[in-house]
Enzyme design. Structure first.
Site, mmCIF file in Angstrom:
data_model
loop_
_atom_site.group_PDB
_atom_site.id
_atom_site.type_symbol
_atom_site.label_atom_id
_atom_site.label_comp_id
_atom_site.label_asym_id
_atom_site.label_seq_id
_atom_site.Cartn_x
_atom_site.Cartn_y
_atom_site.Cartn_z
ATOM 1 N N ASP A 62 26.257 57.674 5.698
ATOM 2 C CA ASP A 62 25.104 56.784 5.643
ATOM 3 C C ASP A 62 24.725 56.617 4.172
ATOM 4 O O ASP A 62 24.321 57.590 3.528
ATOM 5 C CB ASP A 62 23.947 57.418 6.435
ATOM 6 C CG ASP A 62 22.748 56.498 6.527
ATOM 7 O OD1 ASP A 62 22.626 55.593 5.675
ATOM 8 O OD2 ASP A 62 21.936 56.688 7.448
ATOM 9 N N TYR A 154 14.455 41.739 2.462
ATOM 10 C CA TYR A 154 15.892 41.548 2.195
ATOM 11 C C TYR A 154 16.102 40.872 0.835
ATOM 12 O O TYR A 154 16.949 41.304 0.038
ATOM 13 C CB TYR A 154 16.468 40.697 3.329
ATOM 14 C CG TYR A 154 17.947 40.428 3.251
ATOM 15 C CD1 TYR A 154 18.873 41.407 3.600
ATOM 16 C CD2 TYR A 154 18.424 39.177 2.849
ATOM 17 C CE1 TYR A 154 20.240 41.150 3.545
ATOM 18 C CE2 TYR A 154 19.783 38.913 2.794
ATOM 19 C CZ TYR A 154 20.684 39.894 3.140
ATOM 20 O OH TYR A 154 22.031 39.646 3.085
HETATM 21 P P1 NDP Z 1 27.692 43.122 9.157
HETATM 22 O O1 NDP Z 1 26.407 43.414 9.862
HETATM 23 O O2 NDP Z 1 28.726 42.351 9.865
HETATM 24 O O3 NDP Z 1 28.339 44.494 8.628
HETATM 25 C C1 NDP Z 1 27.554 45.416 7.929
HETATM 26 C C2 NDP Z 1 28.407 46.570 7.474
HETATM 27 O O4 NDP Z 1 27.561 47.472 6.726
HETATM 28 C C3 NDP Z 1 29.011 47.367 8.612
HETATM 29 O O5 NDP Z 1 30.305 47.778 8.267
HETATM 30 C C4 NDP Z 1 28.085 48.567 8.721
HETATM 31 O O6 NDP Z 1 28.726 49.735 9.195
HETATM 32 C C5 NDP Z 1 27.715 48.778 7.257
HETATM 33 N N1 NDP Z 1 26.460 49.535 7.123
HETATM 34 C C6 NDP Z 1 25.223 49.168 7.550
HETATM 35 N N2 NDP Z 1 24.339 50.152 7.285
HETATM 36 C C7 NDP Z 1 25.028 51.151 6.672
HETATM 37 C C8 NDP Z 1 24.660 52.425 6.157
HETATM 38 N N3 NDP Z 1 23.406 52.877 6.222
HETATM 39 N N4 NDP Z 1 25.633 53.193 5.614
HETATM 40 C C9 NDP Z 1 26.930 52.761 5.557
HETATM 41 N N5 NDP Z 1 27.322 51.559 6.020
HETATM 42 C C10 NDP Z 1 26.389 50.757 6.578
HETATM 43 O O7 NDP Z 1 27.242 42.421 7.787
HETATM 44 P P2 NDP Z 1 27.910 41.208 6.955
HETATM 45 O O8 NDP Z 1 29.361 41.378 6.893
HETATM 46 O O9 NDP Z 1 27.318 39.952 7.419
HETATM 47 O O10 NDP Z 1 27.263 41.494 5.504
HETATM 48 C C11 NDP Z 1 27.923 42.283 4.534
HETATM 49 C C12 NDP Z 1 27.118 42.213 3.243
HETATM 50 O O11 NDP Z 1 26.999 40.863 2.829
HETATM 51 C C13 NDP Z 1 25.684 42.735 3.394
HETATM 52 O O12 NDP Z 1 25.303 43.402 2.205
HETATM 53 C C14 NDP Z 1 24.878 41.476 3.559
HETATM 54 O O13 NDP Z 1 23.546 41.653 3.144
HETATM 55 C C15 NDP Z 1 25.633 40.542 2.629
HETATM 56 N N6 NDP Z 1 25.423 39.138 2.919
HETATM 57 C C16 NDP Z 1 25.737 38.618 4.140
HETATM 58 C C17 NDP Z 1 25.525 37.277 4.400
HETATM 59 C C18 NDP Z 1 25.862 36.641 5.714
HETATM 60 O O14 NDP Z 1 25.509 35.480 5.892
HETATM 61 N N7 NDP Z 1 26.522 37.321 6.632
HETATM 62 C C19 NDP Z 1 24.923 36.408 3.380
HETATM 63 C C20 NDP Z 1 24.638 37.058 2.129
HETATM 64 C C21 NDP Z 1 24.887 38.370 1.921
HETATM 65 P P3 NDP Z 1 28.678 50.128 10.765
HETATM 66 O O15 NDP Z 1 29.832 49.402 11.366
HETATM 67 O O16 NDP Z 1 28.840 51.599 10.774
HETATM 68 O O17 NDP Z 1 27.356 49.687 11.288
#
Ligand code: NDP
Length: 246
Positions: A62, A154
């Site tokens: 985490d 955010y």
């Molecule tokens: P998803 O929700 O699809 O994936 C999020 C990922 O982050 C998962 O692999 C999750 O792991 C991991 N994660 C979440 N919390 C933690 C934690 N506490 N410790 C370790 N890992 C963690 O997100 P997206 O692919 O959409 O987004 C990826 C990044 O891009 C983010 O930073 C998001 O803010 C950014 N972003 C996304 C946009 C979008 O439109 N989708 C736009 C702009 C930015 P687990 O599988 O274990 O939950």
């Protein structure tokens, strides 16, 4: 392009992080992915990475927890010997208008998105300095540049990442460590799947390119930043947003 490179990608199990992990693996990198649990998605991604020939490993951690992050970084460095590329991608949303945001909505988003990025970078920076090489790519967001209604927590976390990115670029440039940020717009992942169909359609129509982006669009830029083609770029924030910011 990335053969002989070892990469760490937080949140590399799904969405944008997964696309980046696969892109790096396709280009010859060994990839360590970090997620909160050994989920089906994590196992599937790991299998895909291995099938591409990558020495891929999953680390459950985490990113909110600095002790866990330190332990995880020590394990990764012991397993891989050296890390070259770090992608801070793990992120969450807890959207609401400001008066309706609970303390936990503010804390969780800042803790995962901003503090997590800082903890993980801090955990690897000494090893980058030691090897006189490091390439850090932080996943911010266009809303960190322009704000967005209902996303004050955010947007603040993503704006924080930009300040952090520029500072790391200044502090470590002379040690041959680069640090850049990617600012995606709306990308079709599980995160944006939470939006209603009506809202998704309205967002797409508001964009100059008229469609949501795909994780692959972000992965292509991450590949460019991860490789030598971008060797004179640091402290930069690059948007992948279908023209949303204009
Ligand atoms: P998803 O929700 O699809 O994936 C999020 C990922 O982050 C998962 O692999 C999750 O792991 C991991 N994660 C979440 N919390 C933690 C934690 N506490 N410790 C370790 N890992 C963690 O997100 P997206 O692919 O959409 O987004 C990826 C990044 O891009 C983010 O930073 C998001 O803010 C950014 N972003 C996304 C946009 C979008 O439109 N989708 C736009 C702009 C930015 P687990 O599988 O274990 O939950």
């Amino acid at each position: 392009m990335l053969s002989d490179k070892n990469a760490v990608i937080t949140g590399g199990t799904r969405g944008i992080g997964k696309a980046i992990a696969l892109k790096f693996a396709e280009n010859g990198a060994d990839v360590a992915i970090i997620a909160t649990s050994e989920s089906d998605a994590a196992r599937q991604t790991l299998a895909q990475l291995k099938s591409l020939g990558s020495d891929a490993k999953l680390y459950v951690c985490d990113v909110r927890n600095p002790e866990e992050v330190t332990r995880m970084s020590e394990m990764i460095l012991a397993d891989y010997g050296r890390i070259d590329i770090l992608v801070n991608n793990a992120g969450i949303t807890r959207d609401n208008i400001l008066p309706a945001l609970k303390d936990s909505d503010i804390d969780d988003v800042i803790d995962v998105n901003l503090k997590g990025c800082m903890y993980v970078t801090r955990a690897f920076i000494r090893s980058f300095v030691k090897h006189r090489f490091g390439n850090i790519i932080n996943i911010s967001s266009v809303v960190g540049l322009m704000g967005n209604k209902g996303q004050s927590n955010y947007a603040a976390s993503k704006a924080g990442i930009i300040g952090f990115t520029k500072t790391v670029a200044r502090e470590y440039g002379k040690r041959n460590i680069r640090c850049n940020a990617i600012a995606p717009g709306y990308i079709a992942t599980e995160m944006t799947a939470a939006l209603s169909e009506e809202m998704t359609k309205a967002i797409a129509e508001s964009l100059p390119l008229g469609v949501l982006g795909e994780p692959e669009d972000v992965a292509q830029l991450a590949l460019f930043l991860a490789g030598d083609a971008s060797k004179y770029i640091t402290g930069e924030v690059i948007k992948v947003d279908g023209g949303m910011y204009v």
